[in-house]
Design an enzyme around this catalytic site. Structure first.
Site, PDB file in Angstrom:
ATOM      1  N   ASN A 100       0.799  -1.224   0.000  1.00  0.00           N
ATOM      2  CA  ASN A 100       0.000   0.000   0.000  1.00  0.00           C
ATOM      3  C   ASN A 100       0.832   1.274   0.000  1.00  0.00           C
ATOM      4  O   ASN A 100       0.299   2.365   0.186  1.00  0.00           O
ATOM      5  CB  ASN A 100      -0.947   0.004   1.205  1.00  0.00           C
ATOM      6  CG  ASN A 100      -1.838  -1.220   1.231  1.00  0.00           C
ATOM      7  OD1 ASN A 100      -1.694  -2.063   2.114  1.00  0.00           O
ATOM      8  ND2 ASN A 100      -2.723  -1.347   0.256  1.00  0.00           N
ATOM      9  N   ILE A 108       0.928   6.809  -0.558  1.00  0.00           N
ATOM     10  CA  ILE A 108       0.230   5.874   0.318  1.00  0.00           C
ATOM     11  C   ILE A 108      -1.208   5.668  -0.158  1.00  0.00           C
ATOM     12  O   ILE A 108      -1.898   6.624  -0.515  1.00  0.00           O
ATOM     13  CB  ILE A 108       0.202   6.404   1.766  1.00  0.00           C
ATOM     14  CG1 ILE A 108       1.618   6.671   2.268  1.00  0.00           C
ATOM     15  CG2 ILE A 108      -0.519   5.434   2.691  1.00  0.00           C
ATOM     16  CD1 ILE A 108       1.671   7.565   3.493  1.00  0.00           C
ATOM     17  N   CYS A 109      -1.646   4.420  -0.162  1.00  0.00           N
ATOM     18  CA  CYS A 109      -3.051   4.108  -0.416  1.00  0.00           C
ATOM     19  C   CYS A 109      -3.694   3.723   0.918  1.00  0.00           C
ATOM     20  O   CYS A 109      -3.476   2.636   1.434  1.00  0.00           O
ATOM     21  CB  CYS A 109      -3.172   2.958  -1.416  1.00  0.00           C
ATOM     22  SG  CYS A 109      -4.887   2.536  -1.820  1.00  0.00           S
ATOM     23  N   LEU A 110      -4.457   4.648   1.489  1.00  0.00           N
ATOM     24  CA  LEU A 110      -5.119   4.441   2.774  1.00  0.00           C
ATOM     25  C   LEU A 110      -6.422   5.214   2.750  1.00  0.00           C
ATOM     26  O   LEU A 110      -6.435   6.400   2.414  1.00  0.00           O
ATOM     27  CB  LEU A 110      -4.223   4.920   3.923  1.00  0.00           C
ATOM     28  CG  LEU A 110      -4.766   4.754   5.339  1.00  0.00           C
ATOM     29  CD1 LEU A 110      -4.941   3.276   5.685  1.00  0.00           C
ATOM     30  CD2 LEU A 110      -3.831   5.417   6.352  1.00  0.00           C
TER      31      LEU A 110
END
Length: 222
Positions: A100, A108-110
């Site tokens: 992620n 960032i993938c959040l």
């Protein structure tokens, strides 16, 4: 609006500084150039993960509606007008191998940094959520497809690779070598010699090709 954002950031900074997590050295935040407009966060790698023992530095940005562009805290002369109604922009400065988190840019993938952000959330929330993300990857919603593929298809090799990146970039290469694989080092040196490239480029090529020297060499050829 800017005044509200300024007061909010100042309050959140104090919240982090006084938190139990800071006392335990789990998270930290600091001013750069002694300015609330220039922030850098830090999280420690969670125990029982490939990131244990690592210190990961984060760049925290905000959005400012100025000529329709995103401007970092280090450049703007006023606090972001949209905070806390829009999330801060955060990226990893420390290189990390995680599904992620981009191994190239640190993006960032959040969900809470995207559509699940709420104005009640804080910088402390973000830092703790990122620490939790290191312990529990979401490989079905990746930021780095190459890392996610390795994570799903070869979990043990992923764990070894992530640990090696932690050793290389987040530990300062000091103290106990937490599972550092000497075979990986030997392959990095060999690829450097053959292709006349720097250490990081060799590491990326090998990590992305499951540490197969021939495949990594082919991937680097023009």
């Amino acid at each position: 609006m800017a005044n509200i954002a300024s007061q909010r950031i100042q309050r959140e900074f104090q919240e982090v500084v006084r938190s139990e997590e800071v006392a335990k050295s789990l998270i930290a935040i600091e001013l750069v150039n002694n300015s609330l407009l220039d922030l850098r966060g830090r999280i420690t790698g969670p125990p029982d993960t490939p990131y244990e023992g690592g210190l990961f530095h984060l760049e925290i940005k905000g959005e400012l509606a100025l000529r329709q562009s995103c401007v970092t805290f280090t450049i703007v002369v006023a606090v972001p007008e949209t905070y806390p109604f829009n999330p801060p922009k955060v990226r990893f400065v420390t290189k990390v191998w995680h599904p992620n988190i981009s191994s190239v840019t640190g993006a960032i993938c959040l969900d809470i940094l995207k559509d699940q952000w709420a104005a009640a959330m804080t910088i402390r929330t973000v830092l703790l959520s990122l620490q939790a993300l290191l312990a529990a990857a979401e490989a079905d919603d990746p930021q780095d497809a190459v890392v996610a593929k390795q994570y799903k298809e070869n979990p043990e090799l992923f764990r070894q690779t992530a640990r090696h990146w932690t050793y290389m970039y987040a530990s300062g290469r000091r103290g106990e070598d937490r599972g550092h694989c000497q075979d990986f080092d030997a392959k990095i040196r060999r690829l450097q010699e053959v292709m006349r490239i720097d250490e990081h480029k060799a590491l990326v090529a090998l990590s992305s090709n499951n540490w197969e020297l021939e495949r990594a060499t082919q991937a680097l050829l023009p």
